[in-house]
Design a protein around this motif. Sequence first.
Motif, PDB file in Angstrom:
ATOM      1  N   SER A   1      23.385  21.352 -39.188  1.00 44.60           N
ATOM      2  CA  SER A   1      24.744  20.947 -38.844  1.00 44.60           C
ATOM      3  C   SER A   1      25.729  21.398 -39.908  1.00 44.60           C
ATOM      4  CB  SER A   1      24.834  19.421 -38.705  1.00 44.60           C
ATOM      5  OG  SER A   1      24.139  18.974 -37.557  1.00 44.60           O
ATOM      6  N   LEU A   2      26.892  21.850 -39.454  1.00 43.21           N
ATOM      7  CA  LEU A   2      28.022  22.141 -40.329  1.00 43.21           C
ATOM      8  C   LEU A   2      28.963  20.955 -40.294  1.00 43.21           C
ATOM      9  CD1 LEU A   2      28.825  25.804 -39.193  1.00 43.21           C
ATOM     10  CD2 LEU A   2      27.918  25.158 -41.416  1.00 43.21           C
ATOM     11  N   ILE A   3      29.226  20.353 -41.454  1.00 45.29           N
ATOM     12  CA  ILE A   3      30.146  19.221 -41.520  1.00 45.29           C
ATOM     13  C   ILE A   3      31.254  19.539 -42.519  1.00 45.29           C
ATOM     14  CG2 ILE A   3      28.293  17.601 -40.953  1.00 45.29           C
ATOM     15  CD1 ILE A   3      28.443  16.646 -43.921  1.00 45.29           C
ATOM     16  N   GLY A   4      32.299  18.712 -42.497  1.00 42.58           N
ATOM     17  CA  GLY A   4      33.413  18.893 -43.422  1.00 42.58           C
ATOM     18  C   GLY A   4      34.700  18.438 -42.768  1.00 42.58           C
TER      19      GLY A   4
ATOM     20  N   MET B   1      29.654  19.725 -36.465  1.00 44.56           N
ATOM     21  CA  MET B   1      29.668  18.292 -36.176  1.00 44.56           C
ATOM     22  C   MET B   1      30.802  17.619 -36.938  1.00 44.56           C
ATOM     23  SD  MET B   1      27.014  17.585 -34.195  1.00 44.56           S
ATOM     24  CE  MET B   1      26.669  15.873 -34.492  1.00 44.56           C
ATOM     25  N   HIS B   2      31.488  16.690 -36.267  1.00 48.09           N
ATOM     26  CA  HIS B   2      32.494  15.885 -36.951  1.00 48.09           C
ATOM     27  C   HIS B   2      31.906  14.576 -37.466  1.00 48.09           C
ATOM     28  CE1 HIS B   2      36.383  17.710 -37.144  1.00 48.09           C
ATOM     29  NE2 HIS B   2      36.377  18.069 -35.870  1.00 48.09           N
ATOM     30  N   ASP B   3      30.918  14.066 -36.773  1.00 48.41           N
ATOM     31  CA  ASP B   3      30.344  12.772 -37.128  1.00 48.41           C
ATOM     32  C   ASP B   3      29.187  12.962 -38.110  1.00 48.41           C
ATOM     33  OD1 ASP B   3      28.617  10.338 -36.936  1.00 48.41           O
ATOM     34  OD2 ASP B   3      30.136   9.722 -35.478  1.00 48.41           O
ATOM     35  N   ILE B   4      29.372  12.495 -39.327  1.00 49.84           N
ATOM     36  CA  ILE B   4      28.355  12.655 -40.368  1.00 49.84           C
ATOM     37  C   ILE B   4      27.050  11.976 -39.965  1.00 49.84           C
ATOM     38  CG2 ILE B   4      27.771  12.194 -42.783  1.00 49.84           C
ATOM     39  CD1 ILE B   4      30.742  12.094 -43.386  1.00 49.84           C
TER      40      ILE B   4
ATOM     41  N   ARG C   1      18.743  20.091 -41.657  1.00 50.40           N
ATOM     42  CA  ARG C   1      19.541  20.512 -42.810  1.00 50.40           C
ATOM     43  C   ARG C   1      21.019  20.324 -42.488  1.00 50.40           C
ATOM     44  NH1 ARG C   1      15.410  23.871 -41.763  1.00 50.40           N
ATOM     45  NH2 ARG C   1      16.676  24.836 -40.145  1.00 50.40           N
ATOM     46  N   ILE C   2      21.810  20.160 -43.528  1.00 45.42           N
ATOM     47  CA  ILE C   2      23.255  20.011 -43.379  1.00 45.42           C
ATOM     48  C   ILE C   2      23.952  20.966 -44.337  1.00 45.42           C
ATOM     49  CG2 ILE C   2      25.242  18.470 -43.621  1.00 45.42           C
ATOM     50  CD1 ILE C   2      23.455  16.140 -42.884  1.00 45.42           C
ATOM     51  N   CYS C   3      24.944  21.673 -43.811  1.00 36.90           N
ATOM     52  CA  CYS C   3      25.815  22.518 -44.637  1.00 36.90           C
ATOM     53  C   CYS C   3      27.187  21.865 -44.658  1.00 36.90           C
ATOM     54  CB  CYS C   3      25.891  23.926 -44.049  1.00 36.90           C
ATOM     55  SG  CYS C   3      27.041  25.016 -44.931  1.00 36.90           S
ATOM     56  N   ALA C   4      27.630  21.453 -45.833  1.00 39.50           N
ATOM     57  CA  ALA C   4      28.925  20.801 -45.986  1.00 39.50           C
ATOM     58  C   ALA C   4      29.950  21.810 -46.485  1.00 39.50           C
ATOM     59  CB  ALA C   4      28.820  19.627 -46.958  1.00 39.50           C
TER      60      ALA C   4
ATOM     61  N   PRO D   1      19.579   7.412 -43.635  1.00 41.54           N
ATOM     62  CA  PRO D   1      20.821   7.072 -44.312  1.00 41.54           C
ATOM     63  C   PRO D   1      22.022   7.077 -43.372  1.00 41.54           C
ATOM     64  CG  PRO D   1      20.166   9.324 -44.841  1.00 41.54           C
ATOM     65  CD  PRO D   1      19.037   8.718 -44.068  1.00 41.54           C
ATOM     66  N   ILE D   2      22.962   6.133 -43.631  1.00 38.69           N
ATOM     67  CA  ILE D   2      24.169   6.009 -42.813  1.00 38.69           C
ATOM     68  C   ILE D   2      25.363   6.034 -43.738  1.00 38.69           C
ATOM     69  CG2 ILE D   2      25.483   4.530 -41.244  1.00 38.69           C
ATOM     70  CD1 ILE D   2      22.808   3.359 -40.288  1.00 38.69           C
TER      71      ILE D   2
END
Length: 250
Positions: A31-34, A193-196, A205-208, A246-247
């Motif tokens: 996911s791409l977040i930010g 994604m907008h929702d973390i 995996r997450i890319c911030a 984790p939340i």
Amino acid sequence: MIKIDNARKMYTDEVKIGPLNIEIPKAGFTSLIGPNGAGKSTTLLMIGRLLNMDEGQIMISSMDVSSSKSNDLAKIVTILRQENHFVTRLTVRQLAGFGRFPYSKGRLTREDEEIISKYIDFLDLTDLEDRYLDELSGGQRQRAYVAMVLCQETEYILLDEPLNNLDVARSVQMMEYLRHVANDFGRTILTVMHDINFAAKYSDRICAMKDGQIAAFGTVEEIMDPKLLTDIFETKIEIIEGPYGPIAVY
């Protein structure tokens, strides 16, 4: 693997993306977040060759995104944009059939029809396959578009905010489907994604991203760090341990 090497997109002197350098492993869910304006959708569109980069190189598997033939690229990567301008007189099955175009050129074979049926069934659209798109709810229509993407049978699937305009229940359903796609079909999914918390629950995996740069890339546990997320989103974020991991709490 998706490899981005010094990719840049220049809009103005003040608004620019990159240089971006990252290697996204094959298979699994990333996911791409930010925050808004971080460059998530621009990055996804450059990977999917819907937006030209000004500098750098993007490789998907062994293909150079910039120089590969469109039909060859369409057999390894597919992208679903946030804005879907649908034709109301298309049925669900007709829409899904568009995913076979790189192979069939509009002449569907028995094998194509079997593939279309497989993904319509997978997304619980069998009872809706003869319905027109304008007769569907937002969630049903979104599933129909995902069916089209899956019918292309590419190893890499790019999705720009697939939960856009979906309520919480439909968002959970969509993420469950996508997680199963990664697990059951061995696909590599990259999504904005907008929702973390949705990203944390369903991603490998997450890319911030922040200010057009990659701020951090790693496992869910590595990215779900309160100090890191507070810095990226510029608002205080705490992390609590929930029943499924984790939340983030704002």
